[in-house]
Design a protein around this motif. Structure first.
Motif, PDB file in Angstrom:
ATOM      1  N   ILE A 231       0.766  -1.319   0.105  1.00 49.96           N
ATOM      2  CA  ILE A 231      -0.025  -0.026   0.041  1.00 49.96           C
ATOM      3  C   ILE A 231       1.057   1.211   0.096  1.00 49.96           C
ATOM      4  O   ILE A 231       1.771   1.378   0.919  1.00 49.96           O
ATOM      5  N   PRO A 232       0.871   2.252  -0.904  1.00 47.03           N
ATOM      6  CA  PRO A 232       1.681   3.288  -1.029  1.00 47.03           C
ATOM      7  C   PRO A 232       1.371   4.130   0.148  1.00 47.03           C
ATOM      8  O   PRO A 232       0.027   4.477   0.439  1.00 47.03           O
ATOM      9  N   LYS A 233       2.220   4.540   0.722  1.00 48.54           N
ATOM     10  CA  LYS A 233       2.100   5.438   2.097  1.00 48.54           C
ATOM     11  C   LYS A 233       1.556   6.779   1.707  1.00 48.54           C
ATOM     12  O   LYS A 233       0.847   7.407   2.588  1.00 48.54           O
ATOM     13  N   ALA A 234       1.782   7.169   0.599  1.00 47.43           N
ATOM     14  CA  ALA A 234       1.265   8.500  -0.095  1.00 47.43           C
ATOM     15  C   ALA A 234      -0.232   8.439  -0.242  1.00 47.43           C
ATOM     16  O   ALA A 234      -1.024   9.664  -0.208  1.00 47.43           O
TER      17      ALA A 234
ATOM     18  N   ASP B 227      -2.626  11.621   5.171  1.00 46.93           N
ATOM     19  CA  ASP B 227      -2.128  11.937   6.675  1.00 46.93           C
ATOM     20  C   ASP B 227      -1.161  10.894   7.062  1.00 46.93           C
ATOM     21  O   ASP B 227      -1.763   9.742   7.345  1.00 46.93           O
ATOM     22  N   PRO B 228      -0.081  11.169   7.727  1.00 50.19           N
ATOM     23  CA  PRO B 228       0.823  10.231   8.336  1.00 50.19           C
ATOM     24  C   PRO B 228      -0.032   9.473   9.271  1.00 50.19           C
ATOM     25  O   PRO B 228       0.331   8.275   9.695  1.00 50.19           O
ATOM     26  N   SER B 229      -0.594  10.335  10.137  1.00 48.06           N
ATOM     27  CA  SER B 229      -1.415   9.562  11.242  1.00 48.06           C
ATOM     28  C   SER B 229      -2.407   8.592  11.231  1.00 48.06           C
ATOM     29  O   SER B 229      -2.599   7.692  11.769  1.00 48.06           O
ATOM     30  N   LEU B 230      -3.206   8.609  10.098  1.00 46.20           N
ATOM     31  CA  LEU B 230      -4.125   7.670   9.469  1.00 46.20           C
ATOM     32  C   LEU B 230      -3.237   6.385   9.038  1.00 46.20           C
ATOM     33  O   LEU B 230      -3.632   5.375   9.258  1.00 46.20           O
ATOM     34  N   MET B 231      -2.067   6.771   8.506  1.00 48.66           N
ATOM     35  CA  MET B 231      -1.259   5.413   8.175  1.00 48.66           C
ATOM     36  C   MET B 231      -0.782   4.645   9.337  1.00 48.66           C
ATOM     37  O   MET B 231      -0.838   3.466   9.363  1.00 48.66           O
ATOM     38  N   ASP B 232      -0.265   5.435  10.433  1.00 52.90           N
ATOM     39  CA  ASP B 232       0.238   4.858  11.582  1.00 52.90           C
ATOM     40  C   ASP B 232      -0.831   4.107  12.151  1.00 52.90           C
ATOM     41  O   ASP B 232      -0.700   3.003  12.558  1.00 52.90           O
ATOM     42  N   GLU B 233      -2.208   4.617  12.288  1.00 50.52           N
ATOM     43  CA  GLU B 233      -3.345   4.094  12.810  1.00 50.52           C
ATOM     44  C   GLU B 233      -3.690   2.692  12.004  1.00 50.52           C
ATOM     45  O   GLU B 233      -3.923   1.732  12.560  1.00 50.52           O
TER      46      GLU B 233
END
Length: 182
Positions: free
Chosen positions: A138-141, A145-151
């Protein structure tokens, strides 16, 4: 929790580069890439070629060889896309306590958490593996929002451990703290 994203050809090629770098035969092959310029150097030494010309020819042959290897790798990966429709395009990943579901236009794959061998991340991707050469990214971009990716990543890791990411995790269940005894 569901996340929608799009994989482009470049993403697919980078993922396959990650997969290839994990294979022992591929690592050995890249170790042998240096062998070609060494052979050229030996041939030039036997032919009594002057040192300046030899170094130039060795450098050029190494660059050509590396370019050829990269070109064949890329061509092989692109041809594998033609043989696996649905490798690029729009995807939706849904994670639940039972499984991770990857939905694409033509198929849906449900994979139980116990089948995943690794959940990790590279510089630009979240990587989910269920075999040494099988998985998805899954592309991080795509999260914005980085917080959504971390969650999302933490929820996936919690489900894989068999925990509910919404429920607080108890650090100690027994014995109870002294204030609760008696």
């Amino acid at each position: 929790m569901t996340h929608n994203y799009r994989l482009e050809l470049d993403d697919y090629l980078k993922f396959h580069k990650i997969l290839l770098s994990r294979l022992p035969w591929y690592q050995r092959f890249h170790g042998l890439v240096i062998f070609f310029p060494v052979v050229v150097a030996i041939i030039l030494a036997i032919a009594h070629c002057p040192l300046g010309k030899s170094l130039g020819i060795i450098f050029i042959s190494a660059q050509c060889w590396a370019g050829l290897v990269r070109g064949f790798e890329r061509a092989g990966m692109i041809s594998s896309i033609k043989n696996s429709p649905g490798a690029i395009g729009d995807f939706a990943v849904t994670i639940s306590s039972e499984a991770i579901a990857i939905r694409e236009l033509r198929f849906t794959t449900n994979t139980p958490w116990s089948s995943l061998t690794e959940i990790t991340q590279s510089q630009n991707y979240l990587v989910f593996m269920w075999a040494p050469t099988q998985g998805f990214i899954i592309p991080k971009a795509s999260f914005g929002d980085p917080s959504l990716m971390d969650e999302f990543l933490e929820a996936a890791r919690s489900y894989r451990r068999g925990e509910d990411p919404k429920r607080p995790i108890a650090t100690q269940t027994w014995p109870p703290p002294p204030s609760r005894i008696g």
